[in-house]
Write a protein that holds these residues in place. Structure first.
Motif, PDB file in Angstrom:
ATOM      1  N   ALA A   1      20.868  64.316 -92.902  1.00 39.04           N
ATOM      2  CA  ALA A   1      21.445  63.528 -93.998  1.00 39.04           C
ATOM      3  C   ALA A   1      22.962  63.572 -93.984  1.00 39.04           C
ATOM      4  CB  ALA A   1      20.913  64.021 -95.334  1.00 39.04           C
TER       5      ALA A   1
ATOM      6  N   LEU B   1      16.951  57.986 -98.669  1.00 33.29           N
ATOM      7  CA  LEU B   1      16.917  59.090 -97.709  1.00 33.29           C
ATOM      8  C   LEU B   1      15.926  58.822 -96.580  1.00 33.29           C
ATOM      9  CD1 LEU B   1      17.101  62.195-100.073  1.00 33.29           C
ATOM     10  CD2 LEU B   1      18.656  61.714 -98.160  1.00 33.29           C
TER      11      LEU B   1
ATOM     12  N   ARG C   1      16.777  58.472 -92.549  1.00 29.28           N
ATOM     13  CA  ARG C   1      16.163  59.282 -91.498  1.00 29.28           C
ATOM     14  C   ARG C   1      15.506  58.400 -90.435  1.00 29.28           C
ATOM     15  NH1 ARG C   1      10.819  62.807 -92.442  1.00 29.28           N
ATOM     16  NH2 ARG C   1       9.955  60.701 -92.112  1.00 29.28           N
TER      17      ARG C   1
END
Length: 229
Positions: free
Chosen positions: A87, A147, A151
Motif C-alpha cells: 500500500a 485498497l 493491490r
C-alpha cells in the motif's frame, strides 16, 4: 473512515468536527472547509511542499491533482503501511506504462471488484467508525474497495507510484474515498460508486487529501475540485 480534518460522516467515516453534511450555500461551505483545513495545518505544523514545475503545468491543464501541503493520514490509515507493505510501496517500474493500456486494465479491475464486493460499513463489520483494510467475505467500505483495486493493479503490472488513495467529498458533500490512477494523460478515478473511470476533474468531487505522490507513506492536502472549484 475517519477524517481528522475536513469531513462530515459517511459510510463509516468519523465526523470528528460534527459538521452537517449540507451547508446553506456552496461558497460558504467551501470557505469554511478551507479555513478549517488551513487552521489545522498550522496546528499540526504542516510543511509546504516544494514547487514542482511538472505538477504546476498539469494543474494548469486540469490533468493532474497538485498537492499543496503535507498532512496527517486519515485516522484509519495511520497503520496502513505496517498492515500492507504494498500500500506504501516505493517507486518501481511497471510492466504496463502506456496510458490506454493502463485505463483498459483499470476498467476491468474496477468493474470486477465493484460487482464482486458487497458494501458494508466499518461500524457494522468492525464495531468502529474507521478501519482501513482489504474487504472480507462480508464486504468492505469505500476505502477497502480502493485498497483492493490498488493491490490488484500492482499485481497486474501498474507501478505502485501511479496509484494513490484519496479522500473526497462526493457530490452530496458526503465523505468518501477513491483510488487515483496517474497515467501519462493525467489522473483518473476508480470509484466503488460507479463503474465509469473518469478524469479526476470530471467527477464533481472535492478532493481533500491523498497519499503523497512522491512517498506513499505520507499524505498531502489537496483542496481541489467540487466545492473548491
Amino acid at each position: 473512515m475517519g477524517f481528522a480534518l475536513l469531513t462530515p460522516q459517511r459510510r463509516g467515516f468519523d465526523a470528528r468536527l460534527g459538521m452537517r453534511t449540507v451547508a446553506p450555500r456552496r461558497s460558504a461551505l467551501a470557505a469554511t472547509l478551507r479555513a478549517i483545513a488551513m487552521g489545522a495545518a498550522i496546528g499540526l505544523g504542516m510543511v509546504v511542499l516544494a514547487a514542482n514545475p511538472a505538477y504546476a503545468m498539469a494543474e494548469a491543464t486540469g490533468q493532474t491533482i497538485l498537492p499543496k501541503q503535507s498532512v496527517s493520514a486519515p485516522l484509519g490509515a495511520r497503520a496502513l503501511c505496517q498492515r500492507y507493505d504494498w500500500a506504501c510501496a516505493p517507486s518501481a517500474q511497471g510492466a504496463v506504462t502506456e496510458a490506454q493500456a493502463m485505463l483498459e486494465l483499470a476498467d476491468r479491475i474496477n468493474q470486477s471488484i465493484n460487482r464482486g464486493v458487497r458494501e458494508i460499513t466499518d461500524q457494522r463489520q468492525y464495531q468502529r467508525q474507521d478501519h482501513w483494510a482489504l474487504p472480507t467475505l462480508e464486504g468492505g467500505d469505500c476505502e477497502d474497495f480502493a485498497l483492493l483495486k490498488k493491490r490488484e493493479l500492482i499485481r497486474a503490472g501498474i507501478a505502485p507510484d501511479r496509484l494513490r488513495i484519496a479522500t473526497v467529498l462526493d457530490q452530496a458533500h458526503q465523505a468518501h474515498a477513491v483510488l487515483i490512477l496517474r497515467t501519462p494523460r493525467g489522473d483518473y478515478v476508480l470509484d466503488n460508486l460507479t463503474d465509469q473511470i473518469k478524469p479526476w476533474d470530471q467527477t464533481g468531487y472535492a478532493f481533500l487529501r491523498m497519499q503523497d505522490p512522491r512517498v506513499a507513506s505520507g499524505w498531502s492536502l489537496i483542496l481541489m475540485g467540487g466545492i473548491f472549484g
